[in-house]
Design a protein around this motif. Structure first.
Motif, short mmCIF file in Angstrom:
data_model
loop_
_atom_site.label_atom_id
_atom_site.label_comp_id
_atom_site.label_asym_id
_atom_site.label_seq_id
_atom_site.Cartn_x
_atom_site.Cartn_y
_atom_site.Cartn_z
N LEU A 20 36.98 -40.48 -13.63
CA LEU A 20 37.90 -41.43 -13.33
C LEU A 20 37.53 -42.88 -14.25
N ALA A 21 36.35 -43.07 -14.45
CA ALA A 21 36.07 -44.14 -15.24
C ALA A 21 36.72 -43.98 -16.78
N LEU A 22 36.63 -42.80 -17.22
CA LEU A 22 37.30 -42.53 -18.62
C LEU A 22 38.90 -42.65 -18.43
N GLN A 23 39.30 -42.01 -17.25
CA GLN A 23 40.80 -42.22 -17.25
C GLN A 23 41.16 -43.77 -17.21
N LEU A 24 40.75 -44.45 -16.53
CA LEU A 24 40.81 -45.98 -16.53
C LEU A 24 40.64 -46.72 -17.66
N MET A 25 39.85 -46.40 -18.46
CA MET A 25 39.43 -46.90 -19.83
C MET A 25 40.54 -46.60 -20.82
#
Length: 192
Positions: A154-159
């Motif tokens: 999710l963090a990678l997707q947001l970034m």
């Protein structure tokens, strides 16, 4: 002469002025194109004095990276005062949204710098990955606080979403793209 009630603002020291000017120049025209002479003119520090503070352009680049990381650390520290992890993540999204006009003009300050330094390779290129690694790790921890086992993804997707829309906004010179994506990301976050 100062009047009663006025306070004199302390003038930043030379090293601070040099760092601030180097960060601005690297963002405005790129690190590669920024010369020591440009830095002297921008900071109003004599050319010969610059070498006292930064012996090489790589040292200057490291100071720029450190300054950009410090900006993230300040955002993170402010976010940590919020009790809800979703509020902390929203604050991170708002950092791009709040700067949408300049991002649409010049691109993401961290993304632009990282991309440029990685193209050059070398030690600065290696160090530049912290510009994304630290925020992604922090975001993953925030998603983890929401009891999400897929926090890293999710963090990678947001970034990736924020970096992608920053590039598109710059390409089209349209800050409204950031507004649209920020609203979508906030709705996505609310639904998690």
């Amino acid at each position: 002469m100062m009047r009663a009630g006025e306070t004199q603002m302390a003038k930043p020291d030379k090293r601070t002025r040099l760092r601030q000017s180097a960060v601005e120049l690297a963002y405005r025209q790129g690190f590669r194109k920024t010369t020591i002479a440009d830095l002297a003119a921008e900071s109003k520090v004599p050319l010969g004095n610059i070498y006292y503070y930064f012996k090489t352009k790589d040292e200057l680049g490291a100071a720029i990276l450190e300054t950009r990381l410090d900006e993230f650390h300040q955002l993170r520290d402010h976010a940590e005062t919020l009790s809800d992890p979703k509020d902390r993540i929203r604050l991170f999204i708002d950092a791009t949204l709040d700067n949408r006009a300049v991002v649409a003009e010049r691109g993401c300050p961290m993304g632009s710098l990282c991309a440029e330094l990685l193209k050059d390779g070398g030690e600065l290129g290696k160090q530049s990955n912290a510009l994304f690694a630290e925020p992604i790790a922090w975001l993953a921890a925030q998603f983890g606080s929401l009891k999400r086992t897929d926090g890293a993804a999710l963090a990678l997707q947001l970034m990736a979403s924020l970096q992608g829309v920053s590039l598109l906004a710059q390409s089209f010179r349209d800050p409204r793209l950031i507004e649209t994506e920020a609203a979508r990301l906030k709705a996505w976050l609310a639904a998690l």
